[in-house]
Design an enzyme around this catalytic site. Structure first.
Site, PDB file in Angstrom:
ATOM      1  N   GLY A  29     -33.083 -34.403  -9.319  1.00  0.00           N
ATOM      2  CA  GLY A  29     -32.894 -32.969  -9.538  1.00  0.00           C
ATOM      3  C   GLY A  29     -33.634 -32.483 -10.768  1.00  0.00           C
ATOM      4  O   GLY A  29     -34.601 -33.107 -11.234  1.00  0.00           O
ATOM      5  N   ASP A  30     -33.131 -31.392 -11.277  1.00  0.00           N
ATOM      6  CA  ASP A  30     -33.730 -30.694 -12.402  1.00  0.00           C
ATOM      7  C   ASP A  30     -34.061 -31.594 -13.611  1.00  0.00           C
ATOM      8  O   ASP A  30     -35.208 -31.648 -14.066  1.00  0.00           O
ATOM      9  CB  ASP A  30     -32.671 -29.645 -12.797  1.00  0.00           C
ATOM     10  CG  ASP A  30     -33.226 -28.563 -13.642  1.00  0.00           C
ATOM     11  OD1 ASP A  30     -34.045 -27.806 -13.142  1.00  0.00           O
ATOM     12  OD2 ASP A  30     -32.843 -28.513 -14.826  1.00  0.00           O
ATOM     13  N   ASP A  40     -30.839 -26.165  -6.411  1.00  0.00           N
ATOM     14  CA  ASP A  40     -31.187 -25.237  -7.485  1.00  0.00           C
ATOM     15  C   ASP A  40     -32.611 -25.389  -8.014  1.00  0.00           C
ATOM     16  O   ASP A  40     -32.912 -24.957  -9.121  1.00  0.00           O
ATOM     17  CB  ASP A  40     -30.185 -25.398  -8.646  1.00  0.00           C
ATOM     18  CG  ASP A  40     -30.190 -26.812  -9.207  1.00  0.00           C
ATOM     19  OD1 ASP A  40     -30.758 -27.725  -8.568  1.00  0.00           O
ATOM     20  OD2 ASP A  40     -29.621 -27.018 -10.287  1.00  0.00           O
ATOM     21  N   GLY A  82     -27.886 -37.294 -10.367  1.00  0.00           N
ATOM     22  CA  GLY A  82     -26.799 -37.387  -9.380  1.00  0.00           C
ATOM     23  C   GLY A  82     -27.340 -37.781  -8.017  1.00  0.00           C
ATOM     24  O   GLY A  82     -28.360 -37.252  -7.578  1.00  0.00           O
ATOM     25  N   ARG A 119     -20.668 -35.363  -2.760  1.00  0.00           N
ATOM     26  CA  ARG A 119     -21.934 -36.080  -2.953  1.00  0.00           C
ATOM     27  C   ARG A 119     -22.133 -37.219  -1.957  1.00  0.00           C
ATOM     28  O   ARG A 119     -23.229 -37.782  -1.875  1.00  0.00           O
ATOM     29  CB  ARG A 119     -22.000 -36.612  -4.389  1.00  0.00           C
ATOM     30  CG  ARG A 119     -22.247 -35.536  -5.423  1.00  0.00           C
ATOM     31  CD  ARG A 119     -23.507 -35.794  -6.212  1.00  0.00           C
ATOM     32  NE  ARG A 119     -23.415 -36.988  -6.993  1.00  0.00           N
ATOM     33  CZ  ARG A 119     -23.113 -37.018  -8.300  1.00  0.00           C
ATOM     34  NH1 ARG A 119     -22.901 -35.886  -8.946  1.00  0.00           N
ATOM     35  NH2 ARG A 119     -23.048 -38.140  -8.943  1.00  0.00           N
ATOM     36  N   ARG A 150     -28.282 -41.569 -15.254  1.00  0.00           N
ATOM     37  CA  ARG A 150     -28.819 -40.553 -16.158  1.00  0.00           C
ATOM     38  C   ARG A 150     -29.147 -41.329 -17.432  1.00  0.00           C
ATOM     39  O   ARG A 150     -28.260 -41.888 -18.062  1.00  0.00           O
ATOM     40  CB  ARG A 150     -27.800 -39.459 -16.424  1.00  0.00           C
ATOM     41  CG  ARG A 150     -27.298 -38.772 -15.140  1.00  0.00           C
ATOM     42  CD  ARG A 150     -26.485 -37.537 -15.460  1.00  0.00           C
ATOM     43  NE  ARG A 150     -25.622 -37.108 -14.374  1.00  0.00           N
ATOM     44  CZ  ARG A 150     -26.011 -36.330 -13.348  1.00  0.00           C
ATOM     45  NH1 ARG A 150     -27.255 -35.922 -13.272  1.00  0.00           N
ATOM     46  NH2 ARG A 150     -25.158 -35.976 -12.417  1.00  0.00           N
ATOM     47  N   ARG A 173     -23.607 -27.280 -10.431  1.00  0.00           N
ATOM     48  CA  ARG A 173     -24.151 -27.257 -11.795  1.00  0.00           C
ATOM     49  C   ARG A 173     -24.762 -25.898 -12.148  1.00  0.00           C
ATOM     50  O   ARG A 173     -25.969 -25.718 -12.230  1.00  0.00           O
ATOM     51  CB  ARG A 173     -25.221 -28.347 -11.969  1.00  0.00           C
ATOM     52  CG  ARG A 173     -25.514 -28.650 -13.436  1.00  0.00           C
ATOM     53  CD  ARG A 173     -26.747 -29.494 -13.552  1.00  0.00           C
ATOM     54  NE  ARG A 173     -26.531 -30.852 -13.162  1.00  0.00           N
ATOM     55  CZ  ARG A 173     -25.987 -31.783 -13.936  1.00  0.00           C
ATOM     56  NH1 ARG A 173     -25.613 -31.492 -15.144  1.00  0.00           N
ATOM     57  NH2 ARG A 173     -25.832 -33.003 -13.513  1.00  0.00           N
ATOM     58  N   VAL A 212     -40.980 -42.636   1.786  1.00  0.00           N
ATOM     59  CA  VAL A 212     -42.022 -42.866   0.774  1.00  0.00           C
ATOM     60  C   VAL A 212     -42.569 -44.285   0.944  1.00  0.00           C
ATOM     61  O   VAL A 212     -43.792 -44.504   0.979  1.00  0.00           O
ATOM     62  CB  VAL A 212     -41.456 -42.678  -0.665  1.00  0.00           C
ATOM     63  CG1 VAL A 212     -42.460 -43.132  -1.714  1.00  0.00           C
ATOM     64  CG2 VAL A 212     -41.054 -41.221  -0.904  1.00  0.00           C
TER      65      VAL A 212
HETATM   66  O1  F6P Z   1     -26.448 -32.270  -9.994  1.00  0.00           O
HETATM   67  C1  F6P Z   1     -25.579 -32.766  -9.043  1.00  0.00           C
HETATM   68  C2  F6P Z   1     -24.160 -32.685  -9.505  1.00  0.00           C
HETATM   69  O2  F6P Z   1     -23.318 -33.170  -8.480  1.00  0.00           O
HETATM   70  C3  F6P Z   1     -23.695 -31.300  -9.975  1.00  0.00           C
HETATM   71  O3  F6P Z   1     -23.347 -30.447  -8.915  1.00  0.00           O
HETATM   72  C4  F6P Z   1     -22.549 -31.653 -10.892  1.00  0.00           C
HETATM   73  O4  F6P Z   1     -22.375 -30.668 -11.869  1.00  0.00           O
HETATM   74  C5  F6P Z   1     -23.001 -32.938 -11.521  1.00  0.00           C
HETATM   75  O5  F6P Z   1     -23.957 -33.513 -10.634  1.00  0.00           O
HETATM   76  C6  F6P Z   1     -21.902 -33.951 -11.752  1.00  0.00           C
HETATM   77  O6  F6P Z   1     -22.452 -35.038 -12.429  1.00  0.00           O
HETATM   78  P1  F6P Z   1     -21.729 -36.453 -12.619  1.00  0.00           P
HETATM   79  O7  F6P Z   1     -21.731 -37.165 -11.298  1.00  0.00           O
HETATM   80  O8  F6P Z   1     -22.548 -37.153 -13.622  1.00  0.00           O
HETATM   81  O9  F6P Z   1     -20.335 -36.161 -13.044  1.00  0.00           O
END
Ligand code: F6P
Length: 326
Positions: free
Chosen positions: A105-106, A133, A14, A259, A75, A175, A26
């Site tokens: 992220g994670d 997180d 994301g 976002r 992703r 999330r 960077v």
């Molecule tokens: O990890 C960032 C995030 O915005 C989370 O808070 C949320 O659950 C997820 O991404 C939403 O993902 P997408 O944009 O793929 O719907």
């Protein structure tokens, strides 16, 4: 270890406000230290499908104030397969990329960790997510901007909530983590935050809201972290409606607007410091670490800790919200 000459840079997962500031930091720090930089588009997907270009200082001009990511993001399912990672490695070799900097992220850092272990590639991660997180860093890039956006939105909802004497459930992202909900609630003066880390029964919540209405308030605002554990704002509102029909309940899901937007000064500075630190880390021979900030200092956090340990919620914040909501 072979000498690093060229660094590949990507954003993954994301997007988060401040990713562009990190890309800029960077790129410029790397060039300042004599490295070449290759920009990899669309995260790991671009590494697999060979969307890789030279990145110069001009490529990152005039981007520090923009949300999103100029490198685009995705992703990528292919990168989760052995064949996908093999293709990614071949493209790295083709472009003579010796090390990677991954902003994400994670999930993105988990991918980085697997790739680094499989192909013995030095990888440094920057925590880029609005969720905050990741273990080992006080802040992630994008969190402060998203938190300010949540506050801005709740301020506006408060006007209508108070005019109509309504109870609002406002769902925020995260999330399965409650950082945005808890700190968003404190910053906007909400009555409660329902977060996955702490269980709240509907009757506890109703008691809190009832107290609020009775004592001094004619409206109430509850922030809810998205998560199957909390049931989300819709689920919670449904339950409260059934059991306490006296309340005029409304729901707002803030969704993806959290976002976007121009990053705050805090996020720009964090991203700039972390981006420069990523290059320092590579110069020092670090690998498979995430750059973090702890008590204002830059720290290196092994991927194994950053992605596998749960970052705890500060109980002092929970208590502060509870006290201030009377
Ligand atoms: O990890 C960032 C995030 O915005 C989370 O808070 C949320 O659950 C997820 O991404 C939403 O993902 P997408 O944009 O793929 O719907």
């Amino acid at each position: 270890m072979a000498k690093i000459k060229t660094i590949g840079l990507l954003t993954s997962g994301g997007d988060a406000p401040g990713m562009n500031a990190a890309i800029r930091a960077v790129t410029r720090s790397a060039i300042f230290s004599g490295f070449k930089v290759k920009g990899i588009y669309r995260g790991y997907r671009g590494l697999v499908t060979d969307e890789i270009v030279d990145f110069k200082t001009q490529n990152v001009s005039n981007i520090i104030h923009h949300g999103g990511t100029v490198l685009k993001t995705a992703r990528c399912k292919e990168f989760a397969t052995v064949e996908g990672r093999q293709q990614a490695y071949e493209n790295m070799r083709k472009h003579e990329i010796d090390a990677l900097v991954v902003i994400g992220g994670d999930g993105s850092l988990t991918g980085a960790r697997e790739f680094a272990a499989e192909y013995d590639v030095p990888v440094v991660g920057l925590p880029g997510t609005i969720d905050n997180d990741l273990y080992g860093t006080d802040h992630t890039i994008g969190y402060d901007t998203a938190l300010n956006t949540v506050m801005w939105c709740v301020d506006r909802i408060r006007d209508t909530a108070s005019s109509h004497e309504r109870l609002f459930f406002i769902e925020v992202m995260g999330r399965d983590a409650g950082f945005l909900a808890l700190n968003g609630a404190i910053a906007s003066g909400a009555e409660a935050a329902i977060i996955p880390e702490i269980s709240t029964e509907v009757d506890q919540l109703a008691e809190l809201i009832k107290n609020g209405f009775r004592k001094s308030k004619n409206s109430s605002i509850v922030l809810v972290a998205e998560s199957p554990i909390t049931g989300g704002a819709m689920g919670l509102a449904e339950r409260v409606r059934k059991e306490y029909p006296q309340y005029d309940v409304r729901v707002t899901i803030l969704g993806h607007l959290q976002r976007g937007g121009s990053p705050t000064a805090c996020d720009r500075i964090l991203a700039s410091r972390m981006g420069a630190a990523a290059i320092d880390a590579l110069l020092e021979g670090q690998r498979n670490v995430m750059i973090g900030d702890s008590n204002e200092e830059i720290v290196y956090v092994p991927f194994s800790k950053a992605v596998h340990k749960n970052k705890p919620i500060d109980p002092e914040l929970v208590e502060t919200l509870r006290r201030l909501s009377i």
